[in-house]
Design a protein around this motif. Sequence first.
Motif, short mmCIF file in Angstrom:
data_model
loop_
_atom_site.label_atom_id
_atom_site.label_comp_id
_atom_site.label_asym_id
_atom_site.label_seq_id
_atom_site.Cartn_x
_atom_site.Cartn_y
_atom_site.Cartn_z
N PHE A 1 32.24 41.38 39.98
CA PHE A 1 31.40 40.48 40.81
C PHE A 1 30.53 39.45 39.94
N ARG A 2 30.14 39.62 39.27
CA ARG A 2 29.25 38.39 38.55
C ARG A 2 30.37 37.29 38.01
N ALA A 3 31.91 37.89 37.93
CA ALA A 3 33.28 36.95 37.42
C ALA A 3 32.83 36.32 39.02
N ILE A 4 32.87 36.79 40.28
CA ILE A 4 33.17 36.57 40.96
C ILE A 4 31.66 35.08 41.49
N ARG A 5 30.28 35.75 41.34
CA ARG A 5 29.12 34.85 41.56
C ARG A 5 29.55 33.37 40.24
N GLU A 6 29.71 33.57 39.39
CA GLU A 6 29.80 32.27 38.06
C GLU A 6 30.55 31.67 38.66
#
Lengths: 370, 281
Positions: free
Chosen positions: A213-218
């Motif tokens: 999820f965080r990768a998608i945010r970044e």
Amino acid sequence: MKKSKNLIYSAIFGVIILLLLFFLEANKFQYGMAYTILQKGMILAVVAVSMNLVTGFTGLFSLGQAGFMAIGAYVTGIFLIPSDSISEVYYISGVNPAIASFKNWLESGPAFLQPIIPYLALIIGGLLAALFAAVIGYPVLRLKSDYLAIATLGFSEIMRAIISSPQMDRVTNGSYGLKKIPGFTSIFEPFGIMVVCILLMVLLLRSTYGRAFRAIREDEIAAEAMGINLAKHKQMSFIIGSFFSAISGGMLAMFMRSIDSKSFSVSLTYDILLIVVIGGIGSVSGSVIAALLVTASKEWWLRFFDNPLFIGGVQIPLFRTGFRMVIFSVILLIVVLFYQRGIMGKNEFSWARLEKRLLKLFKRGGAKNA
Amino acid sequence: MPNHILSVNDITMQFGGVVAVNNLTLEVNENEIVSLIGPNGAGKTTAFNVITGVYAPTNGAVYVKDNMITSNFPKSSMKKLYAGENNGKYTTTMRKTPDQITKLGVARTFQNIRLFKELTAFENVLIAKHMLYKSNFLSATLCLNRKEEKAMREETMKLLDILGLTDVKDEIASSLPYGQQRHLEIARALATNPQLLLLDEPAAGMNPQETDELTKFIYDIRKKFNLTVFMIEHHMDLVMDISDRIYVLDFGKLIASGTPEEIQNNQRVIDAYLGVQEDGE
């Protein structure tokens, strides 16, 4: 060594919280304000964390929280209104016979089942909201940033319109809302639900899916190039967020005891967004702290400004009903100006950080005294 | 007959009226290092983006080993106006998304570094391991996948160790020096266990000494991970040193291909890079 220290701190903190709750529970009439504020804060903490999961950790700017909360609240309400008072609640157009017979069946069930029904209602409300999220998420999650926000906002308004429409009179009681919903028996109920919900979300965020999820945010493009299926993960985050929002909505129904479609208007979503932004977009502990702080200052600590104030027999004209909201807005402005990334930024609460902060503060104070 | 790991057939990519890539055909064999060079705006990065599924080509097909990953995907009538010289040859329309292509063993880096900026170096690589494991979100949430999680972390540590990034594993990616960010991006790509590594200008912004190190580094990782490398590059030293074969693009068209020596002596390539001297004036 350090880990055990943290564990001890956390244990002490937990015990203090529990003792505080026991104390409040025992003297709930004396400290009524603190008691209700704490409950509302807990409920908002759940939905704030769920919004943070979607907005702060996955980077999907979704404003549909109120809609999902409405689903949870209405399911919980319909489940929990005792069948004796159901005709009183649906006094305008009567209740749908299917719901009435379902409630009779539920209440004639085995005795051991009765205490579980509220939890069951919360979970079923959550699952229904998750289903809605899956259906609308499929087309809507292709949109980016502001467009997604507008689309989800639209969904939330549609949800509210459907609930209050005359066609739904016999299910949701239309614009009259539901009343006589049995509430929590003690403060430990919402506390327990909050702890379980937030714990689950934290565990999810710390797992490999949380990292995705965080990768998608970044960086969406990079995340996709690393083999993360964007559509699937965004959908997952959106559905899980909606599930917990609906649970919080159900809790809100049990807390307020009577709900109508107006309680789930857009302004509710903005209140939650406010909590998320003040706590820090991307910080679970920030959301929890902010939920308590914002609720308390909005409903309680700033009440003082609503009462007429006399200084030397002269009434200060500003102090009147509604003035606290002005002060509240000013405080918000100050917070947003000076803590642009919220109270916690993207960091999580840790004892080591607190220790450092306190030591620094202490040292500075010491220097001043010397 | 050599084993093609990547073959690009008649790719044409059109953006409105601009034909960015025009009938590009190329092959990359196993264990080769192949470079794609060309002046600015020649369409190199566009070609890369077609191969990795970011863009869908107007015409043509791309195969990774025997899997067709993208083919003839005109999105609008505009694009159909000009679909390349072999228009109509590729009639099946299909497209794999970048994540599916990565699962086939094609990893890439980006021209302007695209790390997960606010995460640590360790997390950056760990995220790339996500797709290799099958645990679903429930078991992951309830910590029932401890074994997988542990394996993931161990593999990540091993990879960082090989690439010499162990010291900085807890640093935030955006705070790393430029060279290490490049290395980290390659580490992240390698974490997906690729067979084919696509490097988009790996030496951009590097001085000659760093470029030398990069040459060694690319040789090293090719050997260690048994990789095929296909890269876009501007530094001629690096390209001539390292490549087994070179393709040259100019204005979207392939103007030359062959070994470094052949390319160095090719008049059309020299013209494209230095400009043709016009007679008269």
